[in-house]
Design a protein around this motif. Structure first.
Motif, mmCIF file in Angstrom:
data_model
loop_
_atom_site.group_PDB
_atom_site.id
_atom_site.type_symbol
_atom_site.label_atom_id
_atom_site.label_comp_id
_atom_site.label_asym_id
_atom_site.label_seq_id
_atom_site.Cartn_x
_atom_site.Cartn_y
_atom_site.Cartn_z
ATOM 1 N N VAL A 7 1.050 80.140 -0.634
ATOM 2 C CA VAL A 7 1.414 80.681 0.672
ATOM 3 C C VAL A 7 1.646 79.469 1.568
ATOM 4 O O VAL A 7 0.705 78.743 1.894
ATOM 5 C CB VAL A 7 0.309 81.590 1.231
ATOM 6 C CG1 VAL A 7 0.824 82.358 2.436
ATOM 7 C CG2 VAL A 7 -0.205 82.547 0.171
ATOM 8 N N ALA A 8 2.908 79.244 1.919
ATOM 9 C CA ALA A 8 3.296 77.952 2.478
ATOM 10 C C ALA A 8 3.805 78.061 3.899
ATOM 11 O O ALA A 8 4.524 79.000 4.249
ATOM 12 C CB ALA A 8 4.373 77.310 1.600
ATOM 13 N N ASP A 82 2.203 77.487 10.420
ATOM 14 C CA ASP A 82 1.122 77.458 9.441
ATOM 15 C C ASP A 82 0.875 78.878 8.952
ATOM 16 O O ASP A 82 0.774 79.807 9.767
ATOM 17 C CB ASP A 82 -0.150 76.896 10.088
ATOM 18 C CG ASP A 82 -1.303 76.800 9.099
ATOM 19 O OD1 ASP A 82 -1.564 75.691 8.611
ATOM 20 O OD2 ASP A 82 -1.929 77.849 8.810
ATOM 21 N N PRO A 83 0.755 79.091 7.629
ATOM 22 C CA PRO A 83 0.617 80.463 7.123
ATOM 23 C C PRO A 83 -0.690 81.126 7.494
ATOM 24 O O PRO A 83 -0.817 82.355 7.393
ATOM 25 C CB PRO A 83 0.732 80.292 5.607
ATOM 26 C CG PRO A 83 0.265 78.887 5.352
ATOM 27 C CD PRO A 83 0.754 78.107 6.541
ATOM 28 N N ALA A 89 -0.839 84.346 5.280
ATOM 29 C CA ALA A 89 -2.044 84.133 4.473
ATOM 30 C C ALA A 89 -3.030 85.285 4.633
ATOM 31 O O ALA A 89 -3.595 85.781 3.650
ATOM 32 C CB ALA A 89 -2.705 82.808 4.842
ATOM 33 N N ALA A 90 -3.240 85.748 5.850
ATOM 34 C CA ALA A 90 -4.164 86.865 6.068
ATOM 35 C C ALA A 90 -3.655 88.119 5.377
ATOM 36 O O ALA A 90 -4.446 88.897 4.807
ATOM 37 C CB ALA A 90 -4.361 87.110 7.555
ATOM 38 N N VAL A 110 -3.187 78.192 -0.282
ATOM 39 C CA VAL A 110 -2.610 78.226 1.054
ATOM 40 C C VAL A 110 -2.251 76.790 1.430
ATOM 41 O O VAL A 110 -3.114 75.909 1.457
ATOM 42 C CB VAL A 110 -3.597 78.827 2.075
ATOM 43 C CG1 VAL A 110 -2.971 78.818 3.473
ATOM 44 C CG2 VAL A 110 -3.982 80.255 1.683
ATOM 45 N N LEU A 111 -0.964 76.560 1.702
ATOM 46 C CA LEU A 111 -0.467 75.217 2.000
ATOM 47 C C LEU A 111 -0.181 75.123 3.495
ATOM 48 O O LEU A 111 0.732 75.780 4.002
ATOM 49 C CB LEU A 111 0.809 74.928 1.205
ATOM 50 C CG LEU A 111 0.740 75.208 -0.301
ATOM 51 C CD1 LEU A 111 2.052 74.796 -0.973
ATOM 52 C CD2 LEU A 111 -0.445 74.497 -0.943
ATOM 53 N N PRO A 112 -0.958 74.355 4.238
ATOM 54 C CA PRO A 112 -0.830 74.353 5.695
ATOM 55 C C PRO A 112 0.482 73.768 6.174
ATOM 56 O O PRO A 112 1.151 72.995 5.468
ATOM 57 C CB PRO A 112 -2.016 73.498 6.148
ATOM 58 C CG PRO A 112 -2.313 72.614 4.980
ATOM 59 C CD PRO A 112 -1.996 73.430 3.762
ATOM 60 N N GLY A 113 0.833 74.142 7.404
ATOM 61 C CA GLY A 113 2.036 73.619 8.039
ATOM 62 C C GLY A 113 1.770 73.296 9.492
ATOM 63 O O GLY A 113 0.721 73.637 10.051
#
Length: 255
Positions: A7-8, A82-83, A89-90, A110-113
């Motif tokens: 989840v990016a 950010d997801p 993500a949620a 989960v890949l943060p942005g």
């Protein structure tokens, strides 16, 4: 082949603000899933299946991505920013909790942005330099009474406040109500930042006193930051800088 789901976060808009971690996941994915404008930000390549959908089907989109990963596909589910901040993500974890037991064995990352909030703050200076809070003004998934309560408490605690989804075409009155409430509660000249489409070719940034803020200055591509009572403005020829000092000089009494 063992599937996985990433989840990016694609950041606020500029390709330069997509993290290397997300770029690597996109390069190895079999399937790209997301809201259509976000899917369109990723260049097509051989071997990549693209699955674009509407904005208001977050849970269905999450379930579809989980099903693909269960079938052995390598899946990237994209969000802007950010997801984990008002994004997909949620929704994935809501679907995971209610879904088949087999989904819990999946490799889910989960890949943060870079969030719109952080991009906007960086453009303006450092308005989030001390304690702050983040509120989503959309009342799609929560009642307006809760939004109002949280706004009142944020002002009482003297947080700088970042506001997502301020004003939609379908419900423009919500932001007007929020601004009226903030102006009634805050009689000082604290600055407000209206940062629209930061890092894109349509970027605009306006800084003005809270009492001069108007609802029509925002839309759904605008991130609004309301300063605390401590937030300061530095005037300069190139445009003002807004920052909140690292130390607090007043105390807020507990209710």
């Amino acid at each position: 082949m063992t599937g996985w789901l990433a989840v990016a976060g694609l950041g606020p808009g500029a390709e330069a603000l997509i993290t290397p971690e997300v770029t690597e996941a996109l390069a190895t994915a079999d399937d790209l899933v997301g809201y259509a404008p976000y899917v369109d930000r990723i260049a097509q390549r051989d071997g990549l299946r693209r699955h674009a959908s509407d904005n208001r089907v977050e849970l269905e989109r999450a379930q579809f991505a989980l099903e693909l990963a269960t079938a052995g596909r390598r899946v990237v589910l994209v969000s802007s920013g950010d997801p984990g901040v008002f994004a997909m993500a949620a929704a994935v974890f809501e679907a995971l909790e209610a879904g088949p037991a087999a989904w819990r064995d999946l490799d889910i990352r989960v890949l943060p942005g870079v969030t719109a909030m952080l991009a906007a703050a960086a453009r303006a200076g450092a308005p989030l330099g001390h304690d702050f809070c983040v509120l989503n003004l959309s009342d799609n998934l929560k009642p307006w009474s809760l939004i109002e309560t949280r706004l009142r408490l944020a002002v009482e605690a003297d947080f700088a406040i970042a506001l997502y989804n301020p004003r939609s075409k379908a419900r423009p009155e919500g932001f007007a109500r929020a601004l009226t409430l903030l102006q009634d509660l805050c009689r000082d000249e604290r600055p407000v930042i209206f940062a629209r489409a930061v890092s894109t070719g349509e970027e605009s940034l306006r800084v003005l006193p809270l009492q001069d803020a108007r609802p029509e200055l925002a839309d759904m591509r605008t991130l609004v930051i309301v300063g605390s009572s401590q937030t300061r403005l530095i005037e300069r020829p190139a445009g003002p800088l807004v920052y909140t000092p690292r130390s607090a000089t007043v105390s807020v009494e507990a209710p």
